[in-house]
Motif scaffolding. Structure first.
Motif, mmCIF file in Angstrom:
data_model
loop_
_atom_site.group_PDB
_atom_site.id
_atom_site.type_symbol
_atom_site.label_atom_id
_atom_site.label_comp_id
_atom_site.label_asym_id
_atom_site.label_seq_id
_atom_site.Cartn_x
_atom_site.Cartn_y
_atom_site.Cartn_z
ATOM 1 N N LEU A 118 0.830 -1.203 0.000
ATOM 2 C CA LEU A 118 0.000 0.000 0.000
ATOM 3 C C LEU A 118 0.869 1.259 0.000
ATOM 4 N N LEU A 119 1.967 1.220 0.761
ATOM 5 C CA LEU A 119 2.894 2.361 0.771
ATOM 6 C C LEU A 119 3.500 2.557 -0.615
ATOM 7 N N LEU A 120 3.838 1.440 -1.244
ATOM 8 C CA LEU A 120 4.418 1.497 -2.595
ATOM 9 C C LEU A 120 3.430 2.160 -3.564
ATOM 10 N N LEU A 121 2.157 1.786 -3.434
ATOM 11 C CA LEU A 121 1.122 2.362 -4.298
ATOM 12 C C LEU A 121 0.943 3.861 -4.027
ATOM 13 N N LEU A 122 0.987 4.209 -2.743
ATOM 14 C CA LEU A 122 0.822 5.615 -2.375
ATOM 15 C C LEU A 122 1.956 6.460 -2.985
ATOM 16 N N PHE A 123 3.172 5.981 -2.870
ATOM 17 C CA PHE A 123 4.304 6.733 -3.403
ATOM 18 C C PHE A 123 4.305 6.736 -4.926
ATOM 19 N N TRP A 124 3.772 5.645 -5.493
ATOM 20 C CA TRP A 124 3.655 5.590 -6.954
ATOM 21 C C TRP A 124 2.732 6.714 -7.422
ATOM 22 N N ILE A 125 1.603 6.889 -6.698
ATOM 23 C CA ILE A 125 0.644 7.941 -7.045
ATOM 24 C C ILE A 125 1.287 9.320 -6.919
ATOM 25 N N LEU A 126 2.004 9.529 -5.824
ATOM 26 C CA LEU A 126 2.662 10.829 -5.631
ATOM 27 C C LEU A 126 3.702 11.072 -6.731
ATOM 28 N N ASN A 127 4.348 9.999 -7.167
ATOM 29 C CA ASN A 127 5.323 10.119 -8.247
ATOM 30 C C ASN A 127 4.661 10.475 -9.577
ATOM 31 N N MET A 185 12.793 9.852 -1.067
ATOM 32 C CA MET A 185 13.457 9.073 -0.011
ATOM 33 C C MET A 185 12.534 7.959 0.502
ATOM 34 N N ALA A 186 11.259 8.333 0.726
ATOM 35 C CA ALA A 186 10.304 7.345 1.246
ATOM 36 C C ALA A 186 10.085 6.228 0.231
ATOM 37 N N SER A 187 9.973 6.597 -1.080
ATOM 38 C CA SER A 187 9.784 5.587 -2.129
ATOM 39 C C SER A 187 10.971 4.639 -2.164
ATOM 40 N N LEU A 188 12.172 5.222 -2.086
ATOM 41 C CA LEU A 188 13.377 4.387 -2.114
ATOM 42 C C LEU A 188 13.417 3.447 -0.912
ATOM 43 N N GLY A 189 12.980 3.969 0.244
ATOM 44 C CA GLY A 189 12.928 3.145 1.456
ATOM 45 C C GLY A 189 12.049 1.918 1.241
ATOM 46 N N VAL A 190 10.872 2.143 0.627
ATOM 47 C CA VAL A 190 9.942 1.037 0.370
ATOM 48 C C VAL A 190 10.550 0.046 -0.621
#
Lengths: 228, 90
Positions: free
Chosen positions: A180-189, A208-213
């Motif tokens: 879900l975090l990956l999807l959230l950051f994908w959307i923000l990207n 940074m958060a996307s890379l962390g995930v």
């Protein structure tokens, strides 16, 4: 050439390039790290999971590297086209491949529930095509944000149903949270690419958060599948 | 007894062959695999196609089934594959 490079790095393009490079390397590590597992098992879930990361790698290649190659090596002068014409093409391919990556990730956890129906994947390709086309043709900020938020909630609902059906209980929660975090950051990207000034202050934090995930997923994959 | 998944059935067939000194005839393999004749044929052909097993002709005693290197590799990696599928809920 140096001037152009300087301009890119001053404008945050360098950060974007490093970010894209790390995402591509992480995605390809997942793809190649699971190659033998898929070749031996022919398991559909592993197939979709690998394809998701391959499509992430292709999407990020279109996002940054094509732009970099064209500008840095003056390709537009050699082939005589305006760099502006490249924008919609890059956005189209980035959106198409990143949407397909998310759909493949969805298929990897849902394929057992949906049954062995390979036609569904063509529906997802069509949907990704439509999303990309809308992204290129209509330049309205809230339309883009709306489509992406709708897709996010669609995926959240499906993943929640899959989680409820899972008999594993707490063990699976950690993984679904990562997805879900990956999807959230994908959307923000995606929003960041379509509307460059949407969240300028938070861009680095999103990277940074996307890379962390991504790194967390790579770590989990390599721990379970063995080193590449 | 819970229904075996496809991967588990493949593993069971390969283990039977390996534990028979890597040499077994088709009839005892069918019997030990606990599968119907039709399902066994499906799995048998798939394993041959994927080159997990091969048929060896012995002039005196007829046809034997043996594991290939890929078959041994599958058995080595089986636990990793199952843990991976389990971990990522695939």
């Amino acid at each position: 050439m140096r001037e152009i490079a300087g301009h890119f790095f001053a404008g945050g393009f360098g950060t974007e390039l490093i970010y894209a490079f790390v995402v591509i390397v992480c995605s390809l590590m997942v793809y190649y790290g699971t190659k033998e597992l898929y070749e031996l098992s022919s398991h559909k879930g592993i197939k979709y999971f690998r394809q998701a990361f391959l499509f992430f790698a292709i999407a990020y290649f279109f996002r940054s590297f094509i732009k970099f190659i064209v500008f840095y090596f003056d390709v537009h002068e050699i082939f005589d086209f305006s760099p502006r014409a490249l924008g919609p093409v890059i956005i189209f391919f980035f959106m198409y491949f990143s949407a397909m990556a998310v759909f493949y990730l969805l298929c990897s956890v849902m394929w057992k529930k949906w049954g062995d129906n390979s036609k569904k994947i063509y529906i997802f390709h069509f949907l990704a095509f439509i999303i990309s086309l809308v992204g290129v043709l209509f330049r309205r900020i809230w339309l883009h944000v709306g489509i992406n938020i709708f897709m996010f909630f669609l995926v959240v609902v499906i993943v929640c149903i899959a989680y409820k059906d899972s008999k594993k209980g707490k063990k699976g929660l950690n993984l679904y949270a990562i997805y879900l975090l990956l999807l959230l950051f994908w959307i923000l990207n995606v929003i960041g690419v379509l509307i460059p000034n949407f969240l300028p202050t938070f861009q680095i934090m999103i990277y940074m958060a996307s890379l962390g995930v991504f790194l967390m997923i790579v770590y989990k994959v390599l721990k379970k599948a063995g080193p590449v | 007894m819970a229904k075996r998944g496809k991967l588990e059935i493949v593993k069971d067939i390969l283990v039977i062959i390996r534990d028979s000194h890597n040499s077994i005839k088709q009839t005892p393999l069918l019997r030990k695999s606990n599968l119907s004749s039709n399902r066994f044929k499906e799995y048998y052909n798939e394993l041959l196609e994927k080159k997990f097993i091969k048929e060896v002709i012995d002039k005196k005693n007829g046809k034997y089934i043996v594991l290939t290197d890929k078959g041994f590799r599958f058995l080595e990696q089986y636990t990793i594959i199952v843990n991976f599928i389990d971990e990522f809920e695939l």
